[in-house]
Enzyme design. Structure first.
Site, PDB file in Angstrom:
ATOM      1  N   ASP A  90     -55.856 -10.256  46.784  1.00  0.00           N
ATOM      2  CA  ASP A  90     -55.475 -11.353  45.899  1.00  0.00           C
ATOM      3  C   ASP A  90     -55.119 -10.794  44.527  1.00  0.00           C
ATOM      4  O   ASP A  90     -55.033  -9.568  44.343  1.00  0.00           O
ATOM      5  CB  ASP A  90     -56.592 -12.402  45.828  1.00  0.00           C
ATOM      6  CG  ASP A  90     -57.790 -11.938  45.004  1.00  0.00           C
ATOM      7  OD1 ASP A  90     -57.868 -10.730  44.654  1.00  0.00           O
ATOM      8  OD2 ASP A  90     -58.651 -12.778  44.696  1.00  0.00           O
TER       9      ASP A  90
ATOM     10  N   LYS B 146     -53.243 -12.513  53.492  1.00  0.00           N
ATOM     11  CA  LYS B 146     -54.421 -12.671  52.632  1.00  0.00           C
ATOM     12  C   LYS B 146     -55.344 -13.746  53.193  1.00  0.00           C
ATOM     13  O   LYS B 146     -56.551 -13.523  53.362  1.00  0.00           O
ATOM     14  CB  LYS B 146     -54.002 -13.034  51.207  1.00  0.00           C
ATOM     15  CG  LYS B 146     -55.175 -13.149  50.237  1.00  0.00           C
ATOM     16  CD  LYS B 146     -54.738 -13.668  48.888  1.00  0.00           C
ATOM     17  CE  LYS B 146     -54.595 -15.169  48.910  1.00  0.00           C
ATOM     18  NZ  LYS B 146     -54.383 -15.748  47.566  1.00  0.00           N
TER      19      LYS B 146
END
Length: 268
Positions: free
Chosen positions: A156, A138
């Site tokens: 996320d 991420k």
């Protein structure tokens, strides 16, 4: 007298893969019109600042990070500076972001790795970034997409919530979600798609109380009705510029329609 037989409403026909892909791409196009100013909500001036800020953003808000990093980067502007810092001094500077001891180890560790292994520069490859302390896929995709222009999908908590609400995927593992969404959209859309979905999740499609009655894409959402459907009540749930409040960035990019966030200590 006995009641007549109860007739169940026919089940809705399952959506085909093609129909889902078309709906998903239409959602992306419509979100592009709603949020033409979508952007990363962390303040940064270079790849190093974005990398550190993204690591600090774990389990806190981008707003809190943005209020914290000016003092951090003023004192430690380069990986070499941060790697040579006194840990207790770094901890004190980043304390407002929470988990400050673990985050200090991560950002000092990645700074040392940048100094020792990459000549003090943030690498522009996924396989190099994920080797740095505290950096997962991420974080790597945030840096690649926004500092290097390399397309990536940032999975996320907001992204995960919305793509499942929209029935683009049933996966729960971030890597599997990333892979499935990558098959729906062309690579050129990945970075901006991430920004738009995250913007929508932060401002309208919240985790606990989605503002369904103020949502511009209800006609495309199979989960409409999970949140507040009354338009007046829903409008009161809108956040940041959609609700007339400051955004998360102290230094927002040109074209952002909201108000800059206040510095640390000036009220949120």
């Amino acid at each position: 007298m006995s009641a007549g037989p109860a007739f169940a409403k026919p089940a809705a026909k399952p959506e085909s893969r093609l129909a889902m892909v078309r709906r998903a791409r239409k959602i992306n196009r419509e979100l592009a019109e709603v949020f033409p100013y979508a952007h990363p909500e962390l303040d940064f001036r270079n790849p190093f600042e974005l990398l550190v800020a993204t690591v600090l953003s774990a389990q806190t808000t981008d707003l809190r990070v943005n209020q914290t990093t000016p003092a951090l980067f003023a004192k430690y502007p380069t990986p070499e500076d941060l790697a040579a810092a006194v840990p207790e001094e770094v901890e004190e500077l980043i304390r407002p972001t929470g988990f400050f001891r673990a985050k200090t180890r991560s950002i000092m560790g990645l700074a040392a790795a940048l100094r020792d292994d990459f000549g003090g520069e943030v690498p522009g490859r996924l396989e190099d970034l994920v080797k740095l302390p505290g950096v997962g896929r991420k974080t790597a995709f945030v840096v690649l997409g926004n500092a290097f222009g390399v397309p990536g999908i940032t999975v996320d908590t907001h992204f995960m919530r919305l793509v499942r609400r929209w029935r683009w995927t049933e996966q729960e593992d971030p890597v599997k979600i990333e892979a499935e969404i990558a098959e729906i959209f062309p690579k050129s859309e990945w970075t901006m798609l991430s920004h738009r979905v995250i913007f929508h999740g932060r401002r309208i499609c919240h985790a606990r109380k989605p503002a369904c009655g103020a949502c511009p894409i209800t006609h495309l959402c199979p989960s409409y009705g999970e949140g507040e459907t009354d338009p007046e009540k829903a409008r009161k749930l809108l956040k940041y510029e959609m609700g007339g409040f400051p955004g998360q960035r102290l230094d927002p990019p040109p074209g952002y329609p909201g108000r800059p966030a206040p510095p640390l200590g000036a009220g949120d």
